[in-house]
Design a protein around this motif. Structure first.
Motif, PDB file in Angstrom:
ATOM      1  N   GLU A  12       0.846  -1.193   0.000  1.00 11.08           N
ATOM      2  CA  GLU A  12       0.000   0.000   0.000  1.00 11.08           C
ATOM      3  C   GLU A  12       0.881   1.242   0.000  1.00 11.08           C
ATOM      4  O   GLU A  12       1.843   1.334   0.769  1.00 11.08           O
ATOM      5  CB  GLU A  12      -0.899   0.017   1.242  1.00 11.08           C
ATOM      6  N   PHE A  13       0.546   2.211  -0.842  1.00 14.70           N
ATOM      7  CA  PHE A  13       1.197   3.522  -0.813  1.00 14.70           C
ATOM      8  C   PHE A  13       0.199   4.521  -0.256  1.00 14.70           C
ATOM      9  O   PHE A  13      -0.909   4.679  -0.795  1.00 14.70           O
ATOM     10  CB  PHE A  13       1.654   3.951  -2.206  1.00 14.70           C
ATOM     11  N   ASP A  14       0.580   5.202   0.821  1.00 12.59           N
ATOM     12  CA  ASP A  14      -0.294   6.183   1.457  1.00 12.59           C
ATOM     13  C   ASP A  14       0.104   7.579   0.993  1.00 12.59           C
ATOM     14  O   ASP A  14       1.265   7.989   1.120  1.00 12.59           O
ATOM     15  CB  ASP A  14      -0.188   6.087   2.978  1.00 12.59           C
ATOM     16  N   TYR A  15      -0.865   8.312   0.459  1.00 10.79           N
ATOM     17  CA  TYR A  15      -0.614   9.644  -0.088  1.00 10.79           C
ATOM     18  C   TYR A  15      -0.165  10.619   0.994  1.00 10.79           C
ATOM     19  O   TYR A  15       0.739  11.430   0.793  1.00 10.79           O
ATOM     20  CB  TYR A  15      -1.887  10.163  -0.781  1.00 10.79           C
ATOM     21  N   TYR A  16      -0.775  10.580   2.173  1.00  8.68           N
ATOM     22  CA  TYR A  16      -0.501  11.568   3.206  1.00  8.68           C
ATOM     23  C   TYR A  16       0.922  11.444   3.755  1.00  8.68           C
ATOM     24  O   TYR A  16       1.635  12.430   3.878  1.00  8.68           O
ATOM     25  CB  TYR A  16      -1.512  11.443   4.345  1.00  8.68           C
TER      26      TYR A  16
END
Length: 492
Positions: free
Chosen positions: A118-122
């Motif tokens: 998962e890549f988290d934008y924040y």
């Protein structure tokens, strides 16, 4: 999306990309069916919490939805492991999502291995790799969804801070999921806080993860949750900051153990072999209270104080300065107490299992060790000097009892003419203290300065106690009394 909406009313813009290894032999029809089935499962399990566009077969890189990944250079778990956040930021400069899930399907014997990150934008972080295996093509969509559920990490916004309590709001928290076990946070969930620094145009300049700090949910409703703060840093979340967003990312142990490395702070090349690392569920304040209670009990019972039993584990670092800490579901959050000999050099909280490897910067302890060595030599000399002085004073008392007053007078004159041993030892102590403090100041090592001051203060008190000038004054008064008594006896 309306930027004025409260974060609890903002669904996660979600993009899912699936890459298939050519060896899986999934044709176009099967891959399209997988996307449609996955979208249906997400719709009936997660609902409005994830914003997903319907699959339409187009490869739009500026929208949310489920797509086929065609840019990963290696469609395997190894390729996912090699992926860096910078590659994703470069690929998607506009970042039309808050969550990007990268899924890889590759053959595993007669079945399929499904890997994902998962890549988290924040936070702009990539999660650790997660994997699942299925042996039926018809179960691919369901297995991919279970993997997505494991990978998903909620985001909360920190709204108020009151000492060791904070109030947070979860993104899309007011969208209950049809399946309550999916994409939801629970009591005792842990979060890793971070700062997002913005410019005047509300663009992100920098992201700073807050080290050794964790939030744990204690109570919650649909809009807000109350968390306790456990941190190795003082007041890190308090205070107002302009153009700074304070958020936190849900974390949970994904590894069975974490390799902890002790590394030197600054440019020092010191290795930390043989350092003691102690594990405890108690924070430093609780440990200190136990130690005070043990000392008080010792004073009341007149027995030696017992060391409070607050440790759940103790390790010695190997030649490389590393140890391995197992994750414990019963006690996920622990405190690490790191000691060099008896000196405490660091204490921080940690969640074993959230990283495969992590390091702690330890201040250079060679200065303190050098001071301890020099003070050990000085204390040895002090013992010899005290013994020699006691022997001289004992000899003078013996002469006085034998009425050998000439020898008594010569002995006292000898003691008075010698340089004060107390002054000599205090001068030596000052040389040790000043040189060590200057070295610690050059390294900006405040912990070493405090320990050096404490060690030198103890030695100085010892010198004052055993080499006090009142000893010779009391001896002269004692001799004078003996002379008077001897004179009276001779007259009789």
């Amino acid at each position: 999306m309306d930027l004025d909406l409260h974060i609890s009313l903002k669904p996660y813009r979600t993009r899912i990309e699936i890459a298939c290894d050519p060896e899986t032999r999934l044709d176009d029809f099967e891959r399209q069916r997988l996307q449609r089935q996955l979208h249906q499962i997400i719709d009936r399990s997660v609902g409005e919490k994830w914003l997903l566009n319907e699959p339409d077969g187009l490869q739009a890189e500026t929208s949310t939805g489920i797509f086929e990944n065609r840019w990963l250079p290696l469609c395997t778990s190894t390729g996912l492991l090699r992926l860096q956040p910078e590659q994703i930021l470069e690929r998607y400069p506009a970042q039309p999502f808050e969550k990007l899930f990268l899924i890889v399907i590759e053959p595993a014997g007669i079945g399929y291995r499904i890997s994902g990150r998962e890549f988290d934008y924040y936070s702009q972080r990539l999660s650790p790799l997660a994997e699942k295996v299925t042996y039926e093509t018809r179960f691919l969509a369901e297995t991919v969804f279970h993997l997505l559920s494991d990978l998903f990490s909620s985001i909360v916004s920190i709204e108020t801070v009151d000492g060791e309590q904070v109030t947070v709001s979860e993104q899309a928290g007011q969208f209950p999921t049809p399946d309550p076990d999916v994409a939801t946070v629970e009591i005792n969930s842990f979060f890793l806080p971070f700062f997002r620094y913005l410019n005047r145009d509300r663009e992100v300049k920098n992201i700073q993860m807050i080290p050794w700090t964790y939030l744990e949910i204690e109570k919650m409703d649909r809009k807000h949750a109350t968390c306790s703060v456990t941190s190795g840093l003082r007041g890190i979340l308090s205070g107002s900051r302009r153009r700074v967003e304070t958020l936190a990312l849900h974390v949970q142990p994904r590894y069975q153990a974490t390799e902890l490395s002790l590394v030197p702070r600054g440019t020092s090349t010191q290795t930390y072999a043989g350092m003691k690392v102690q594990l405890s569920p108690l924070n430093p304040q609780e440990v200190r209270q136990l130690q005070i209670a043990a000392k008080k009990e010792s004073e009341e019972t007149k027995k030696p104080p017992k060391e409070p039993d607050y440790l759940t584990g103790e390790f010695l670092t190997n030649r490389s300065g590393t140890i391995e800490i197992d994750a414990d579901p019963q006690q996920p959050l622990i405190w690490l107490y790191i000691r060099s000999g008896k000196a405490l050099v660091a204490n921080v909280p940690y969640l074993p299992g959230i990283d495969s490897r992590i390091s702690i910067q330890i201040p250079d302890d060679r200065i303190r060790l050098g001071v301890e060595g020099e003070l050990a030599v000085l204390n040895g000399e002090l013992i010899e000097s005290v013994a020699e002085l006691s022997m001289k004073m004992s000899r003078i008392r013996k002469w006085a009892k034998s009425n050998e007053w000439d020898k008594v007078d010569a002995g006292i004159r000898g003691l008075e003419s010698e340089l004060s041993p107390r002054r000599i030892f205090l001068d030596k102590l000052n040389v040790i203290r000043v040189s060590a403090v200057e070295a610690a100041q050059a390294q900006n090592n405040r912990a070493a300065q405090a320990r050096i001051a404490s060690l030198c203060r103890e030695t100085g008190n010892r010198i004052d106690r055993f080499l006090s000038p009142t000893g010779i004054i009391d001896l002269k008064a004692e001799i004078q009394d003996l002379k008077q008594l001897s004179g009276k006896n001779s007259k009789r």
